[in-house]
Design a protein around this motif. Structure first.
Motif, mmCIF file in Angstrom:
data_model
loop_
_atom_site.group_PDB
_atom_site.id
_atom_site.type_symbol
_atom_site.label_atom_id
_atom_site.label_comp_id
_atom_site.label_asym_id
_atom_site.label_seq_id
_atom_site.Cartn_x
_atom_site.Cartn_y
_atom_site.Cartn_z
ATOM 1 N N TYR A 103 0.817 -1.209 0.000
ATOM 2 C CA TYR A 103 0.000 0.000 0.000
ATOM 3 C C TYR A 103 0.853 1.262 0.000
ATOM 4 C CZ TYR A 103 -3.763 -3.121 1.473
ATOM 5 O OH TYR A 103 -4.676 -4.131 1.562
ATOM 6 N N LEU B 141 -7.365 8.599 5.556
ATOM 7 C CA LEU B 141 -8.026 7.354 5.186
ATOM 8 C C LEU B 141 -9.528 7.578 5.221
ATOM 9 C CD1 LEU B 141 -7.919 4.314 4.551
ATOM 10 C CD2 LEU B 141 -7.916 3.894 7.023
ATOM 11 N N LEU C 197 -6.944 5.750 0.557
ATOM 12 C CA LEU C 197 -5.853 6.373 1.309
ATOM 13 C C LEU C 197 -5.281 7.523 0.490
ATOM 14 C CD1 LEU C 197 -4.026 6.078 3.896
ATOM 15 C CD2 LEU C 197 -2.443 4.816 2.429
#
Length: 213
Positions: free
Chosen positions: A2, A74, A86
């Motif tokens: 991520y 977020l 995000l």
């Protein structure tokens, strides 16, 4: 995985996209009038405006005392519960005072619900959270949101909320690759069509933070 794109952008000092932004507010009693006008000005005028109901959490990672904390945003949809997003926002660029809008670098990443655990494990801490309800519109590549913000009385409880103010936040934004300065002029022209209902402006958040301290 991520954070790969985020880390690359931060270490390199740039992000692959820039966000152009104008902000304003409108009292609750005039919100419906603004929504009606936006329906007429924006794409898909014959359709009902798209609604959102989101839970937003702001996390920060503190480094050395000489470094500014890294902050990420977020957002979790409470309508489509499997939708998590995000965002990292870089420093606002204030060098060119002739710019019509606020300009800042940004990185947007679609994630899964495991991102909260992941952020905690690598050292991020939850700073604050809130619930946002409202509508969003599109005019070409421009996006307009009308958001009512709610404070959460109990951490993590998205149902136990109270409105923060008696007004709604209005934002006009465009996210594009670097170097498309014409965007700011297009946004300013569109913002003129929303007067006098709402005054969308280039807000210097840095000055607001300094005034608060």
């Amino acid at each position: 995985m991520y954070m790969d794109q985020l880390n690359q952008a931060v270490k390199g000092g740039i992000a692959p996209f820039h966000e152009y932004l104008l902000q304003g507010s409108i009292v609750d009693s005039s919100k419906d009038v603004l929504v009606h006008r936006l329906r007429g000005l924006c794409d898909n005028a014959d359709s009902n405006p798209e609604a959102f109901h989101d839970h937003e959490m702001i996390f920060s990672l503190k480094g050395s005392p000489q470094q500014q904390p890294m902050t990420v945003y977020l957002r979790h949809s409470l309508i489509q519960t499997d939708c998590w997003h995000l965002r990292y926002v870089g420093s606002t660029e204030f060098g060119d005072k002739t710019r019509q809008t606020l300009v800042r670098s940004c990185v947007d990443i679609g994630v899964s619900d495991s991102i909260v655990k992941f952020l905690n494990e690598i050292g991020f801490k939850l700073e604050y959270e809130f619930v946002a309800k409202g509508y969003f519109f599109h005019k070409g590549r421009m996006k307009v949101t009308v958001s009512k913000l709610f404070k959460m009385n109990i951490q993590g409880d998205v149902n136990n909320i109270d409105p923060l103010t008696l007004s709604c936040l209005v934002e006009l934004s465009v996210v594009v690759p670097t170097g498309q300065e014409q965007v700011g002029e297009d946004m300013k022209n569109f913002a003129e069509q929303l007067k006098p209902l709402v005054q969308l402006e280039k807000v210097d958040h840095r000055r607001q933070q300094q005034a608060a301290t």
